[in-house]
Write a protein that holds these residues in place. Structure first.
Motif, PDB file in Angstrom:
ATOM      1  N   LEU A 146      24.548  10.201  -3.590  1.00 18.69           N
ATOM      2  CA  LEU A 146      22.965   9.807  -3.966  1.00 18.69           C
ATOM      3  C   LEU A 146      22.232  11.333  -3.726  1.00 18.69           C
ATOM      4  N   LEU A 147      22.171  11.720  -2.458  1.00 14.47           N
ATOM      5  CA  LEU A 147      21.564  12.938  -2.417  1.00 14.47           C
ATOM      6  C   LEU A 147      21.867  14.220  -3.122  1.00 14.47           C
ATOM      7  N   ASP A 148      23.057  14.498  -3.382  1.00 14.93           N
ATOM      8  CA  ASP A 148      23.325  15.189  -4.469  1.00 14.93           C
ATOM      9  C   ASP A 148      22.850  15.220  -5.976  1.00 14.93           C
ATOM     10  N   LYS A 149      22.389  14.033  -6.278  1.00 19.56           N
ATOM     11  CA  LYS A 149      21.750  13.632  -7.579  1.00 19.56           C
ATOM     12  C   LYS A 149      20.119  13.675  -7.538  1.00 19.56           C
ATOM     13  N   LEU A 150      19.594  13.730  -6.461  1.00 21.15           N
ATOM     14  CA  LEU A 150      18.347  13.734  -6.271  1.00 21.15           C
ATOM     15  C   LEU A 150      17.378  14.954  -6.571  1.00 21.15           C
ATOM     16  N   ASN A 151      16.276  14.834  -7.392  1.00 20.51           N
ATOM     17  CA  ASN A 151      15.597  15.894  -7.408  1.00 20.51           C
ATOM     18  C   ASN A 151      14.887  16.561  -6.155  1.00 20.51           C
ATOM     19  N   PRO A 152      14.506  17.701  -6.056  1.00 21.83           N
ATOM     20  CA  PRO A 152      14.168  18.371  -4.316  1.00 21.83           C
ATOM     21  C   PRO A 152      12.786  17.842  -4.128  1.00 21.83           C
ATOM     22  N   ASP A 153      12.096  17.356  -5.169  1.00 17.06           N
ATOM     23  CA  ASP A 153      10.757  16.731  -4.564  1.00 17.06           C
ATOM     24  C   ASP A 153      10.607  15.269  -4.095  1.00 17.06           C
ATOM     25  N   CYS A 154      11.928  14.572  -4.454  1.00 20.48           N
ATOM     26  CA  CYS A 154      11.751  13.015  -4.104  1.00 20.48           C
ATOM     27  C   CYS A 154      11.616  13.178  -2.613  1.00 20.48           C
ATOM     28  N   THR A 155      10.955  11.887  -2.262  1.00 16.13           N
ATOM     29  CA  THR A 155      10.644  11.721  -0.523  1.00 16.13           C
ATOM     30  C   THR A 155      11.890  10.814  -0.247  1.00 16.13           C
ATOM     31  N   ILE A 156      12.165  11.207   0.737  1.00 15.93           N
ATOM     32  CA  ILE A 156      13.485  10.614   1.293  1.00 15.93           C
ATOM     33  C   ILE A 156      13.222   9.952   2.883  1.00 15.93           C
ATOM     34  N   ARG A 157      13.260   8.587   3.155  1.00 17.08           N
ATOM     35  CA  ARG A 157      13.200   8.088   4.373  1.00 17.08           C
ATOM     36  C   ARG A 157      14.463   7.619   4.940  1.00 17.08           C
ATOM     37  N   TYR A 213       0.947  -1.262   0.033  1.00 20.44           N
ATOM     38  CA  TYR A 213       0.082  -0.011  -0.033  1.00 20.44           C
ATOM     39  C   TYR A 213       0.767   1.350   0.056  1.00 20.44           C
ATOM     40  N   TYR A 214       2.024   1.103   0.772  1.00 20.60           N
ATOM     41  CA  TYR A 214       2.715   2.497   0.784  1.00 20.60           C
ATOM     42  C   TYR A 214       3.327   2.470  -0.615  1.00 20.60           C
ATOM     43  N   TYR A 215       4.063   1.779  -1.228  1.00 19.96           N
ATOM     44  CA  TYR A 215       4.438   1.848  -2.591  1.00 19.96           C
ATOM     45  C   TYR A 215       3.448   2.209  -3.565  1.00 19.96           C
ATOM     46  N   LEU A 216       2.207   1.753  -3.521  1.00 20.74           N
ATOM     47  CA  LEU A 216       1.060   2.059  -4.507  1.00 20.74           C
ATOM     48  C   LEU A 216       0.950   3.617  -4.339  1.00 20.74           C
ATOM     49  N   LYS A 217       0.801   4.212  -3.163  1.00 20.82           N
ATOM     50  CA  LYS A 217       0.899   5.792  -2.939  1.00 20.82           C
ATOM     51  C   LYS A 217       1.908   6.428  -3.317  1.00 20.82           C
ATOM     52  N   SER A 218       3.156   6.120  -2.949  1.00 26.32           N
ATOM     53  CA  SER A 218       4.300   6.873  -3.148  1.00 26.32           C
ATOM     54  C   SER A 218       4.907   6.683  -4.620  1.00 26.32           C
ATOM     55  N   LEU A 219       4.240   5.676  -5.393  1.00 28.61           N
ATOM     56  CA  LEU A 219       4.856   5.853  -6.714  1.00 28.61           C
ATOM     57  C   LEU A 219       3.683   6.239  -7.489  1.00 28.61           C
ATOM     58  N   ALA A 220       2.722   6.600  -6.997  1.00 27.70           N
ATOM     59  CA  ALA A 220       1.404   7.024  -8.013  1.00 27.70           C
ATOM     60  C   ALA A 220       1.934   7.547  -9.172  1.00 27.70           C
ATOM     61  N   LYS A 221       2.769   8.475  -9.223  1.00 26.20           N
ATOM     62  CA  LYS A 221       3.070   9.246 -10.221  1.00 26.20           C
ATOM     63  C   LYS A 221       3.967   8.414 -11.304  1.00 26.20           C
ATOM     64  N   VAL A 222       4.427   7.214 -11.135  1.00 25.70           N
ATOM     65  CA  VAL A 222       5.034   6.498 -12.457  1.00 25.70           C
ATOM     66  C   VAL A 222       3.817   6.185 -13.255  1.00 25.70           C
ATOM     67  N   PRO A 223       4.364   6.444 -14.681  1.00 21.07           N
ATOM     68  CA  PRO A 223       3.062   6.151 -15.573  1.00 21.07           C
ATOM     69  C   PRO A 223       2.780   4.728 -15.709  1.00 21.07           C
ATOM     70  N   TYR A 224       1.584   4.321 -15.952  1.00 27.49           N
ATOM     71  CA  TYR A 224       1.194   3.121 -15.990  1.00 27.49           C
ATOM     72  C   TYR A 224       1.808   2.179 -17.108  1.00 27.49           C
ATOM     73  N   LEU A 271      14.257   9.419  -9.392  1.00 29.77           N
ATOM     74  CA  LEU A 271      13.692   8.637  -8.194  1.00 29.77           C
ATOM     75  C   LEU A 271      12.736   9.524  -7.611  1.00 29.77           C
ATOM     76  N   LYS A 272      11.594   8.758  -7.202  1.00 31.31           N
ATOM     77  CA  LYS A 272      10.543   9.360  -6.376  1.00 31.31           C
ATOM     78  C   LYS A 272      10.501   9.233  -4.846  1.00 31.31           C
ATOM     79  N   ASN A 273      11.332   8.125  -4.607  1.00 35.65           N
ATOM     80  CA  ASN A 273      11.335   7.537  -3.125  1.00 35.65           C
ATOM     81  C   ASN A 273      12.456   6.722  -2.866  1.00 35.65           C
ATOM     82  N   VAL A 274      13.178   7.171  -1.765  1.00 39.11           N
ATOM     83  CA  VAL A 274      14.502   6.751  -1.336  1.00 39.11           C
ATOM     84  C   VAL A 274      14.491   6.374   0.041  1.00 39.11           C
TER      85      VAL A 274
END
Length: 377
Positions: free
Chosen positions: A186-197, A91-102, A167-170
């Motif tokens: 890795l953090l230097d390469k991520l886009n600013p909207d990426c969710t990081i845990r 469920y978590y990944y379905l939500k956090s990766l919702a913007k990945v094109p089907y 990457l959308k979730n790390v």
């Protein structure tokens, strides 16, 4: 792929979008997966992600079937684990990766959108329940080595960094992720909207990983802690309670999400509750706490305690369940802890003391100066 398939009860985006790598090089779809995909010491990461077993998992999901490797999520969602009202990793990944094109799921290819990177076992602590595979300090204490092929690791890092912009979730764990230089890159390469845990012991905020992570907007700090003061210093060997509190206050000022990841076992059967109460007095809410019963090493399982103590803990949990909001993670944790007490268990109490005495001999400590465990067994 039909978007409706994403909620058909079996589909998970991770086999198409990411992976977890453990410090020994093992690769799986995610942390709860029961299916090993390969090891970077033996295979290229892209070959692993396009392996027959990963393609098999994708085929199962695309046809609405449950793959055995993903049984942890399916059982959790179906309620067969006894844990109530808990959302699964699926469920978590379905939500956090919702913007990945089907369209990404119509092939057997990998569109890297999420990674769980545990580059090395580098860690400055040796928590009593941990082991060398996840702690270099433990490895040093036991005079053992956890090795990884540096060339293969470099190839894997290049693959991740080359795709970091997408990457959308790390998820960063370890070892201790704030000490891993690869995370800084890795953090230097991520886009600013990426969710990081970030799953951290919060013992050291002085390095570049913290400095880079603090600049992101969507950061979720998962802080490992299960007790306080002298008990904290003993259990999380190498840490200091006052330093921990200072560092907790630092990340609290960042306006990031903070959760507490807590283990329940023979050394904190009661103090784990005091610790929850303490943090709640500091303003943390019920949904910030996830408590799980420790099941390994078996000598540390809370069920090794005496019947009288376990009955007392059972009543305490029932009282707390009644007082907790069932919508939140703390209530779910209490329910899970209570269920754990009801499961069949062969006590290893003598081995509990033996393990602690061996630990104290190596570290020059005395558990009796900190804990009342002898009267609880």
């Amino acid at each position: 792929m039909d978007p409706k398939r994403a909620i058909n009860g079996t589909f998970c985006p991770v086999p198409w979008t990411g992976f977890i790598m453990n410090p020994n090089g093992e690769v799986k779809n995610c942390v709860v997966s029961k299916q090993r995909l390969g090891n970077i010491n033996n295979s290229d990461i892209q070959d692993i992600l396009h392996s027959d077993i990963n393609n098999e998992i994708k085929q199962y999901m695309n046809t609405g079937q449950q793959h055995s490797g993903c049984s942890s999520c399916y059982k959790l969602e179906q309620g067969t684990t006894g844990i109530k009202n808990v959302r699964s990793d699926r469920y978590y990944y379905l939500k956090s990766l919702a913007k990945v094109p089907y369209s990404a799921y119509n092939t057997m290819d990998t569109t890297l959108s999420t990674v769980d990177m545990r580059w090395r076992n580098t860690c400055n602590l040796a928590c009593v329940y941990c082991f060398p595979e996840l702690s270099s300090t433990w490895a040093k204490e036991l005079n053992t080595k956890i090795t990884i092929d540096e060339y293969k690791l470099a190839d894997t890092k290049k693959y991740v960094l080359d795709n970091a912009h997408n990457l959308k979730n790390v998820y960063l764990a370890g070892g201790e992720p704030l000490l891993l230089k690869e995370n800084s890159e890795l953090l230097d390469k991520l886009n600013p909207d990426c969710t990081i845990r970030i799953n951290t012991n919060l013992s050291n905020l002085k390095g570049p990983v913290f400095q880079r992570a603090s600049k992101f907007r969507n950061v979720h700090w998962t802080v490992s802690v299960e007790t306080m003061a002298d008990e904290f210093d003993y259990i999380r060997y190498g840490a200091n309670w006052e330093t921990f509190l200072e560092n907790l206050n630092v990340i609290k000022q960042l306006d990031h999400k903070i959760s507490f990841n807590m283990l329940w076992f023979v050394l904190n059967p009661y103090s784990v509750f005091d610790t929850v109460d303490y943090f709640m007095q500091l303003g943390y809410v019920e949904n910030a706490f996830v408590i799980g019963p420790l099941i390994s090493p078996i000598e540390y399982d809370v069920r090794n305690l005496s019947t009288a103590v376990l009955l007392d803990l059972e009543q305490k949990l029932k009282n707390r369940i009644q007082g907790a909001d069932r919508r939140y993670l703390l209530h779910n944790s209490y329910v899970n802890m209570l269920k754990h007490l009801d499961e069949k268990f062969d006590k290893q109490s003598s081995k509990t003391i033996q393990r602690l005495e061996e630990l104290d001999k190596r570290r020059g400590l005395n558990y009796k100066n900190v804990f009342d465990i002898d009267k609880y067994l």
